[in-house]
Design a protein around this motif. Structure first.
Motif, PDB file in Angstrom:
ATOM      1  N   GLY A 154      32.761  55.736 100.015  1.00 51.01           N
ATOM      2  CA  GLY A 154      32.517  56.513  98.813  1.00 51.01           C
ATOM      3  C   GLY A 154      31.029  56.575  98.520  1.00 51.01           C
ATOM      4  O   GLY A 154      30.280  55.629  98.781  1.00 51.01           O
ATOM      5  N   LEU A 155      30.583  57.707  97.992  1.00 49.52           N
ATOM      6  CA  LEU A 155      29.169  57.877  97.671  1.00 49.52           C
ATOM      7  C   LEU A 155      28.779  57.007  96.480  1.00 49.52           C
ATOM      8  O   LEU A 155      29.606  56.668  95.638  1.00 49.52           O
ATOM      9  CB  LEU A 155      28.880  59.345  97.352  1.00 49.52           C
ATOM     10  N   VAL A 156      27.504  56.675  96.413  1.00 47.95           N
ATOM     11  CA  VAL A 156      26.949  55.932  95.284  1.00 47.95           C
ATOM     12  C   VAL A 156      25.746  56.705  94.757  1.00 47.95           C
ATOM     13  O   VAL A 156      24.828  57.019  95.524  1.00 47.95           O
ATOM     14  CB  VAL A 156      26.524  54.507  95.687  1.00 47.95           C
ATOM     15  N   ASP A 157      25.761  57.014  93.473  1.00 48.36           N
ATOM     16  CA  ASP A 157      24.592  57.601  92.817  1.00 48.36           C
ATOM     17  C   ASP A 157      23.841  56.460  92.154  1.00 48.36           C
ATOM     18  O   ASP A 157      24.288  55.906  91.148  1.00 48.36           O
ATOM     19  CB  ASP A 157      25.016  58.656  91.788  1.00 48.36           C
ATOM     20  N   ALA A 158      22.698  56.116  92.704  1.00 48.98           N
ATOM     21  CA  ALA A 158      21.957  54.930  92.271  1.00 48.98           C
ATOM     22  C   ALA A 158      21.016  55.203  91.110  1.00 48.98           C
ATOM     23  O   ALA A 158      20.178  54.346  90.795  1.00 48.98           O
ATOM     24  CB  ALA A 158      21.173  54.353  93.452  1.00 48.98           C
ATOM     25  N   HIS A 159      21.154  56.352  90.446  1.00 50.70           N
ATOM     26  CA  HIS A 159      20.302  56.653  89.292  1.00 50.70           C
ATOM     27  C   HIS A 159      21.006  57.666  88.407  1.00 50.70           C
ATOM     28  O   HIS A 159      20.961  58.874  88.660  1.00 50.70           O
ATOM     29  CB  HIS A 159      18.946  57.194  89.761  1.00 50.70           C
ATOM     30  N   ASP A 205      23.623  53.084  86.139  1.00 51.12           N
ATOM     31  CA  ASP A 205      22.941  53.580  84.953  1.00 51.12           C
ATOM     32  C   ASP A 205      21.684  52.739  84.769  1.00 51.12           C
ATOM     33  O   ASP A 205      21.750  51.582  84.353  1.00 51.12           O
ATOM     34  CB  ASP A 205      23.859  53.458  83.732  1.00 51.12           C
ATOM     35  N   VAL A 206      20.540  53.318  85.073  1.00 49.22           N
ATOM     36  CA  VAL A 206      19.298  52.551  85.069  1.00 49.22           C
ATOM     37  C   VAL A 206      18.487  52.770  83.792  1.00 49.22           C
ATOM     38  O   VAL A 206      17.262  52.640  83.805  1.00 49.22           O
ATOM     39  CB  VAL A 206      18.444  52.852  86.325  1.00 49.22           C
ATOM     40  N   ALA A 221      21.604  48.869  83.344  1.00 48.00           N
ATOM     41  CA  ALA A 221      20.418  48.094  82.995  1.00 48.00           C
ATOM     42  C   ALA A 221      20.175  48.017  81.498  1.00 48.00           C
ATOM     43  O   ALA A 221      19.425  47.157  81.043  1.00 48.00           O
ATOM     44  CB  ALA A 221      19.185  48.701  83.675  1.00 48.00           C
ATOM     45  N   GLY A 222      20.787  48.912  80.704  1.00 48.46           N
ATOM     46  CA  GLY A 222      20.558  48.882  79.271  1.00 48.46           C
ATOM     47  C   GLY A 222      19.225  49.500  78.882  1.00 48.46           C
ATOM     48  O   GLY A 222      18.623  50.259  79.645  1.00 48.46           O
ATOM     49  N   MET A 237      22.948  48.428  93.406  1.00 50.98           N
ATOM     50  CA  MET A 237      23.812  47.971  92.318  1.00 50.98           C
ATOM     51  C   MET A 237      24.107  46.474  92.391  1.00 50.98           C
ATOM     52  O   MET A 237      24.756  45.940  91.501  1.00 50.98           O
ATOM     53  CB  MET A 237      25.140  48.735  92.351  1.00 50.98           C
ATOM     54  N   GLN A 238      23.679  45.815  93.464  1.00 54.81           N
ATOM     55  CA  GLN A 238      24.001  44.412  93.743  1.00 54.81           C
ATOM     56  C   GLN A 238      25.515  44.220  93.931  1.00 54.81           C
ATOM     57  O   GLN A 238      26.091  43.210  93.552  1.00 54.81           O
ATOM     58  CB  GLN A 238      23.481  43.506  92.628  1.00 54.81           C
TER      59      GLN A 238
END
Length: 491
Positions: free
Chosen positions: A103-108, A160-161, A186-187, A439-440
């Motif tokens: 599955g794809l990951v959107d890192a931002h 969510d960065v 990240a808040g 995302m760790q």
């Protein structure tokens, strides 16, 4: 100079669940969530996907005629025909002639942003007709529509960065929801800016870094919430006093076991961020060529580079739509985008009399060519330099910013990265494994391997031939639930 003494190793799922207190949420959420997304049904105990060409996300050679065994939410075996033991009770699905990737990951991404200007009054102030505080309340209460948009787009994990504290809560609720992607958050962002427009009377998304004490207390607060990182939004790298505050933030993040994330778009800012232990650079260096010092710092820190190539021109597309210069190019044939966002963008020209649209700005919008002006040559060149240096790169869109859609914008981003000169086959792990690493969560997902969570895509066309073939997704599996993409409906 701050160097984290913490390992960059990913969290295992048990630690993740413990950290975000999923256990007390899980029973009620799972019962309520099973009906949230069309196509999520009670899965059989064992599913076998047989016959597809597999790109497992590790960057290795594709495996033809693969066999993937899924039990509950986990992959239990991956191999060639005859390599896996299959229970007689398993449901076998013939995927011959298809292609499978993780599955794809959107890192931002940013859950507080709507992809329109109602969530960015600093870019175009619509508060008289669309009150910002009401928009933020709606965003907090209705993240589910973005879950559907992401899964429909083949995205099974998002980072969510930067956002309000409530975005951190999505980590636990989404983890317990079988119809939601995995979420890391990240808040609130730490920044030299004193801008208050993006805050609400009761909450903050921007924290002004006015002292070392503020920096340390903010990091401690974010850590207590369960945030996975702390985001630096711009750096006043010419100020020694300000950089001392950043050093305090980085030191406290290290002590709290959190990674540092940086929005740093100039070469000097990016270097300053990495000297303070930044693990994720979530934008391109845009003002000049990256140099050897930059590449050496990135290698030393293990920094992941996320270029976000299309977000800036997304603003132009949204402005053009709002000004009535041209309609917004939705490019969403599978109807993944939620109806509220779709209506906002397709009806944006109702704001064409806004004072933002001066004569000069209207001329600039008219001169903008969506076919040729979307990408920065500087951004493309720097991405290629980072790629040629062998540094880790992740795919991230900055979704939620005006004109950058939650979900389908990932296809534009991957195709832009391919245009920079990155082969499609190499983009697959950037869009899967490296995002999970950011995302760790790489111990849990990001590759199709035994022991990982069952998050994958089934495609009609070969993504290694052209990354645009990721658009040919037919089914998506999230946490072992196999969904037909065309049946994923908005909540």
């Amino acid at each position: 100079m701050i160097h984290s003494n913490k390992s960059h190793a990913t969290m295992d799922l048990g630690k993740f669940i413990q950290r975000f207190a999923v256990i007390f949420l899980a029973t009620g959420l799972i019962m309520g969530a099973s009906a949230c997304t069309m196509g999520v049904e009670q899965a059989p105990e064992v599913i076998v996907l047989r016959g597809a060409t597999l790109f497992d996300g590790t960057g290795g050679e594709a495996l033809a005629n693969s066999v993937i065994v899924v039990e509950d939410d986990r992959i239990t075996c991956v191999g060639a025909e005859g390599d896996c033991s299959v229970p007689a009770s398993a449901e076998e699905i013939d995927v011959s002639g298809k292609y499978i990737t993780p599955g794809l990951v959107d890192a931002h991404v940013h859950f507080f942003q709507t992809a329109f200007f109602d969530s960015r009054p600093d870019a175009m102030d619509l508060r008289d007709s669309l009150p910002y505080v009401e928009t933020m309340a709606y965003q907090r209460q209705n993240p589910d529509r973005y879950y559907d948009a992401y899964l429909c787009s083949g995205i099974t994990g998002v980072y969510d960065v930067g956002g309000f504290p409530w975005s951190v809560d999505l980590q636990a609720s989404a983890e317990a929801d079988p119809g939601a992607p995995h979420v890391a958050a990240a808040g609130p962002l730490v920044t030299p800016s004193t801008m208050q427009l993006l805050n609400t009377p009761a909450d903050k998304t921007l924290v002004t870094l006015d002292s070392e004490e503020t920096g340390r207390s903010t990091v401690k607060y974010l850590s207590a919430l369960g945030a996975t990182g702390v985001k630096l939004w711009q750096l006043d790298d010419d100020s020694e006093e300000y950089m001392n505050r950043v050093e305090a933030v980085a030191d406290e993040a290290s002590q709290q076991g959190m990674q540092v994330i940086a929005h740093a778009t100039s070469l000097s800012q990016a270097k300053a961020a990495m000297r303070n232990g930044t693990r994720l650079l979530v934008h391109s260096v845009s003002n000049m060529d990256v140099d050897q010092e930059f590449l050496d710092l990135a290698r030393e820190q293990g920094t992941i580079y996320t270029p976000t190539l299309v977000v800036s021109s997304g603003y132009m597309l949204a402005y053009r739509a709002a000004a009535g210069v041209a309609g917004y190019p939705m490019n969403d044939p599978m109807q993944c985008v939620d109806s509220k966002t779709r209506d906002q963008l397709t009806g944006a020209d109702r704001y064409s009399d806004h004072p933002r649209f001066s004569e000069g700005f209207l001329q600039a919008l008219s001169n903008f060519n969506p076919e040729t002006d979307r990408l920065s040559e500087q951004d493309l060149a720097n991405l290629k330099a980072v790629y040629d240096a062998g540094l880790p790169i992740a795919v991230g869109t900055d979704a939620g910013n005006p004109g950058t859609l939650h979900g389908p914008s990932i296809f534009d981003e991957m195709e832009a990265m391919q245009q920079a000169g990155i082969p499609a086959a190499d983009l697959i792990p950037m869009a899967t494994r490296n995002g999970a690493d950011a995302m760790q969560r790489l111990d849990d997902f990001g590759t199709v391997e035994a022991g990982k969570m069952a998050n994958l895509l089934i495609l009609d066309e070969d993504p290694s031939a052209d990354i645009a073939n990721m658009r040919s997704r037919q089914r998506v599996m999230i946490k072992g639930n196999l969904l037909q993409v065309d049946q994923i409906q908005e909540h």
